[in-house]
Design an enzyme around this catalytic site. Sequence first.
Site, PDB file in Angstrom:
ATOM      1  N   CYS A 167       0.745  -1.147  -0.105  1.00  0.00           N
ATOM      2  CA  CYS A 167       0.163   0.025   0.077  1.00  0.00           C
ATOM      3  C   CYS A 167       0.833   1.261  -0.045  1.00  0.00           C
ATOM      4  O   CYS A 167       0.224   2.555  -0.259  1.00  0.00           O
ATOM      5  CB  CYS A 167      -0.926   0.007   1.189  1.00  0.00           C
ATOM      6  SG  CYS A 167      -1.600  -1.640   1.387  1.00  0.00           S
ATOM      7  N   HIS A 214      -2.920   7.720   6.186  1.00  0.00           N
ATOM      8  CA  HIS A 214      -3.093   6.471   5.505  1.00  0.00           C
ATOM      9  C   HIS A 214      -4.564   6.069   5.884  1.00  0.00           C
ATOM     10  O   HIS A 214      -5.238   5.414   5.007  1.00  0.00           O
ATOM     11  CB  HIS A 214      -2.036   5.641   5.986  1.00  0.00           C
ATOM     12  CG  HIS A 214      -1.930   4.035   5.212  1.00  0.00           C
ATOM     13  ND1 HIS A 214      -1.882   4.223   3.778  1.00  0.00           N
ATOM     14  CD2 HIS A 214      -2.144   2.921   5.696  1.00  0.00           C
ATOM     15  CE1 HIS A 214      -2.056   2.871   3.388  1.00  0.00           C
ATOM     16  NE2 HIS A 214      -2.065   2.212   4.598  1.00  0.00           N
ATOM     17  N   GLU A 272      -0.768   4.741  13.442  1.00  0.00           N
ATOM     18  CA  GLU A 272      -0.669   5.960  12.737  1.00  0.00           C
ATOM     19  C   GLU A 272      -0.734   7.178  13.558  1.00  0.00           C
ATOM     20  O   GLU A 272      -0.011   8.075  13.658  1.00  0.00           O
ATOM     21  CB  GLU A 272      -1.533   6.346  11.546  1.00  0.00           C
ATOM     22  CG  GLU A 272      -1.470   7.283  10.600  1.00  0.00           C
ATOM     23  CD  GLU A 272      -1.897   7.279   9.230  1.00  0.00           C
ATOM     24  OE1 GLU A 272      -2.884   6.451   9.120  1.00  0.00           O
ATOM     25  OE2 GLU A 272      -1.453   8.101   8.401  1.00  0.00           O
ATOM     26  N   LYS A 282      -9.934   7.378   2.433  1.00  0.00           N
ATOM     27  CA  LYS A 282     -10.280   6.039   2.142  1.00  0.00           C
ATOM     28  C   LYS A 282     -11.643   5.836   2.625  1.00  0.00           C
ATOM     29  O   LYS A 282     -12.556   5.007   2.152  1.00  0.00           O
ATOM     30  CB  LYS A 282      -9.510   5.256   2.633  1.00  0.00           C
ATOM     31  CG  LYS A 282      -8.079   5.074   2.226  1.00  0.00           C
ATOM     32  CD  LYS A 282      -7.242   4.045   2.892  1.00  0.00           C
ATOM     33  CE  LYS A 282      -6.009   3.776   2.241  1.00  0.00           C
ATOM     34  NZ  LYS A 282      -4.922   5.039   2.748  1.00  0.00           N
ATOM     35  N   HIS A 296      -9.798   1.648  -0.192  1.00  0.00           N
ATOM     36  CA  HIS A 296      -8.381   1.438  -0.110  1.00  0.00           C
ATOM     37  C   HIS A 296      -7.604   1.030  -1.541  1.00  0.00           C
ATOM     38  O   HIS A 296      -8.169  -0.081  -1.994  1.00  0.00           O
ATOM     39  CB  HIS A 296      -7.852   0.526   1.081  1.00  0.00           C
ATOM     40  CG  HIS A 296      -6.583   0.452   1.396  1.00  0.00           C
ATOM     41  ND1 HIS A 296      -5.276   0.805   0.379  1.00  0.00           N
ATOM     42  CD2 HIS A 296      -5.631  -0.055   2.433  1.00  0.00           C
ATOM     43  CE1 HIS A 296      -4.090   0.618   0.915  1.00  0.00           C
ATOM     44  NE2 HIS A 296      -4.292   0.306   2.076  1.00  0.00           N
ATOM     45  N   PHE A 356       1.385  -3.421   3.846  1.00  0.00           N
ATOM     46  CA  PHE A 356       1.881  -4.620   4.140  1.00  0.00           C
ATOM     47  C   PHE A 356       3.272  -4.771   4.144  1.00  0.00           C
ATOM     48  O   PHE A 356       4.110  -4.375   3.104  1.00  0.00           O
ATOM     49  CB  PHE A 356       1.144  -5.589   3.421  1.00  0.00           C
ATOM     50  CG  PHE A 356      -0.079  -6.451   3.976  1.00  0.00           C
ATOM     51  CD1 PHE A 356      -0.825  -5.623   4.673  1.00  0.00           C
ATOM     52  CD2 PHE A 356      -0.653  -7.602   3.275  1.00  0.00           C
ATOM     53  CE1 PHE A 356      -2.268  -6.228   5.001  1.00  0.00           C
ATOM     54  CE2 PHE A 356      -1.633  -7.861   3.613  1.00  0.00           C
ATOM     55  CZ  PHE A 356      -2.331  -7.537   4.587  1.00  0.00           C
TER      56      PHE A 356
END
Lengths: 398, 411
Positions: B170, B303, B314, B335, B340, B399
Site C-alpha cells: 500500500c 493512510h 498512525e 479511504k 483503499h 503490508f
Amino acid sequence: MAEEFVITGIGMVCASGTGKEMFWDALINSRTGLKNIARFDTGGRKSHLGGEVPDFDLDAVFPDRRFRRAADVSKYCLASSKLAIDDAGLDPYRWDGSKVGLVVGVTHCAINYSREFHTAMVREGPAAVSPSLFSDSVLNAPAGNVSIAFNIKGAIHTIVGGTPAGIDAIGFATRVMRNSNLDLCLVGGAEEMDSVVSDGYARFGLLSPNDGQHEGIKPFGIRRNGFVIGEGACVLVIERKKAAMERKAKIYAEIGMFDTAACVTPGRFRDVLKNIGDETAYISTGANGTAGDDIEAGALQVLCDSGHGSRKPFIGNIKPVTGECFAAGSMLQIASAAMVIQRGIIPPSNIQAEGLGPKFRGLGRFNVSAVEMKINVAAISSIGLKEEGALLVLRGLH
Amino acid sequence: MNASINKISNGLNRRVVVTGAGLITALGAGKKENLHGILEGRNAIMEVKSFDAGKYRGRIGGEIKNFNFSRKCRRLKPSRLDRATKLLLIAVDEALEEAGFRQNLPADTPAVFGTTLGGMLSGEAYHKEIILGKKGRPSLIFDYPAHHQGIHIAEEYGLNNASFTISNACASGTNAIGFAYNEIRAGNIAIALAGGYDTMCEFTFAGFNSLQAITQTTCKPFDRNRDGLVLGEGVGVMVLEEMSHAVSRNASILAEVIGYGESSDAFHITRPEPAGEGASLAISRAISNAGISAGDIDYINAHGTGTPFNDVMESKAIQRIFGAASRNIPVSSIKSMIGHLLGGSGAVEAIITILAMKEGVLPPNINYQTPDPECNLNIVSVPGQKAHIRRALSNSFGFGGANAAIIFQGY
C-alpha cells in the site's frame, strides 16, 4: 562525480545448491543443475527439465521458526540474505537497522501460493481460503520477510520486472542510497518455480523444446529452442566504497554504470558500453535460447566491435547451469561477474556445446574451459520477454 | 534511465513541481469529478458488483462504475489489455494533457509506477480457467505480470527510459512519486511520470476478507467503532518536473513536492509495528528532507485504513512527530469515501491533497462519529471546511512494513 558503491557480500540459492562456492564450482566445471522437474508432474507436457533448488534446508542456514510457513521464494531470499550478510562480515543484530536498506527484484514470485489460494477460493469458497497463503503470496512478501529477519528499517523496496529485474534492483538501490543516508543495502532477486508459470511460457512457445527437438537451454545456439525454467535467489550486500574500505571489507567489485530500457534497440547501451573502453571485459549475457538472444547480441555489438584480438570480450552465460531464474537469474549473473573479477578466473562460457549460431560467433571469446586471467571490467546484460532490458557494468578495484 | 543521467551533474538540490495530474477512482474519472466528490464528502462505496461479493463477510467496495474504454490506442491493442492498463492510460492521458505533454512527451521520460496487483484481473481469469480444467487462454497472460502495465504505457507513449515498477504493497504509489522526486531533485532527470494503480479483483477481496480486515459496515478511519477497511480501485498519475524546466516552458504548476521519507517496520508481514516507530521515521525523514519543521505542516492526509491496528499506529506516529500540536492539525483519510486502492492509494491521495490545497478546502473523513481516545487527532469529519493549507503531508504504510511519507507545498 557520482558516489561509488561496492559489492561486499554475496549469497545465493539455485540449482547448483546453496552458497557461492557451490555456484562457483558448478560454473567453473560447467556442471548443470538442470534435471527432470520433481516439484510438479511434467507428464503430458513437452518440457520436463528444470533448475530446481536441490536439498534446500533453510534451518541449516537460518533457523527461525517465524518463517516456516513462508513461500519457498521467501525462504530462498532469507537464506541468500543470511549468506550475503555473513560473507560481508556484518552482524544484523548489531547494525543500526534504520541505516540499512533492502531492494528485492521479483518476476512471478510466490505464484504457487496465489494458485493454491485461488484454487481453494474457486473450488470450495471463501471459508476454505488460508489467510497466510494470501499474505505470503504478495509480491513484496520476500522483502517483508527479509526485513523482519534482519532488522532492516531504513528502506524496503520490491522491484517487479522480467529477467532484467535483478539488474534493475541494483540500479534502483544505488539511486535510493544516493538520495538517503543509508549505510548499506541488501539487493536481491528471487524466484520460485511453479507449474502455472511453466505452462504459461509453454503456451507462448518460449519453453524448450518449442520445436519438439532436444530439450535444453542453448544460449546463442544454432539449435536454440526456448528456455529451461529455474528458480532460486541471490542477494548482494552493497556499501558506499569509502565506508567499505574503512572497515577493510572484502570488496568483490565496484558498481559502474547502469542503464535500463522499456525496449532495447541496437545501440541502446552504446554509452555504457563505450565506457568500458578498450579493456578486456567479461560479459555475463542473459541469453536464454529465445528471441531475446538476437536483441541482446545486437545491443552488445558495440562492445564486441571495439574489442579485437586479445581484447575481445569473454562471453559467459550461467543459464545452462541454473536455468532461467528471471529476477534471481540476473542477480546470479551479477554475482558471477563479481566473482570473476575478484577471483581472476573466467569460467567456461557454457555456450558452445550445442553449436553457436553463426551470427553470434563474432560477439567475443567463447572459452571451452576456465581461463585464469585478471579481468578488471565486466558487463551484465539481460533482455526480458517484452524486449525490455538492462545493463550493468562492474569494475575491479585494482 | 540513460547512461548520461547516472551522473549527478552538480551538488545542488533542485526543486520539483507537479505540472500535471490524472485521476480515476470510484468517485469518477478526472480531477474535476473527484474534487467535486471530495468537497461534498460523497460516499462512493457500495456493494461490489464485478463478482459475487454476497458470499463474503464484507461485501462493499469502491468500484469504478460504468467504465467503458473507448480510447484510441496508437500502439497497443485494447483487447489484450488488463483493466489496470486501461485505467492507467486514462489517468496518464489526463496528466499529460494538463502538463502540455500529450503530443510531445520526451522519450527519455522515466515512468515509475507502484502497484500491488498489476494485471491480477487477467491473472485470476487465467488461473480460474486452469482450475476449472480448461487450458487457460494465453491472451490472459499478456498483461498479467505487474511490470507489463508500465511497459505498455512506455510502448503507447513512445517512452524508452526506465519503467520501474515498485510493489511495496500500500506504500507503492507514494514510493513511486518519492523515487521520481528524488531523481529530479538529484539532477538526474528533468521530467518523470509517476503514480500508482490497482483494480478491484476477487482474489484480493477474498484475501482481505480471510484476514478479517474488511468492514461489514462502513469504512470509518480513526472512529472508535471502526471495524475494518474497504477495498477500492483506481489510478493516480503525476507529471513531476524540475521547477526551472517547468517555469521556462510556462507550464501550469499545481504544487511543489518538498520532502519525501521512507522506512521499514521490520515487524510483521501484515500487522503494523504498534508503536508507530517505523511510520514516524518515514514522516520525520520527509520533514527533514523538506527542510521544514513539523509545525509547518497544515494538513495531514492520513493512510487511515479504518482497521483497528493501522489507525492507532498512525495516530501514535503522528503524535510522536507533532507532539501536542497533533490534536490541532487537521487529519483525514479519504479511504472513507473511495476505499483503499492499495498500490493506487498513495498516488491518488497525494493528488487529492494537492487539489485540496489549491481549493483551500479540507478533504473530509466521512463516517467519523465517535472519537477514539487512542486516536487523539483533529479528524476532519465535516465536508467543505475551508482552510489555508500551505504544506500538507500524505502518509502511506503497507503490508510487509513499507512506510512512505511525502510533503507538498502550494505554489
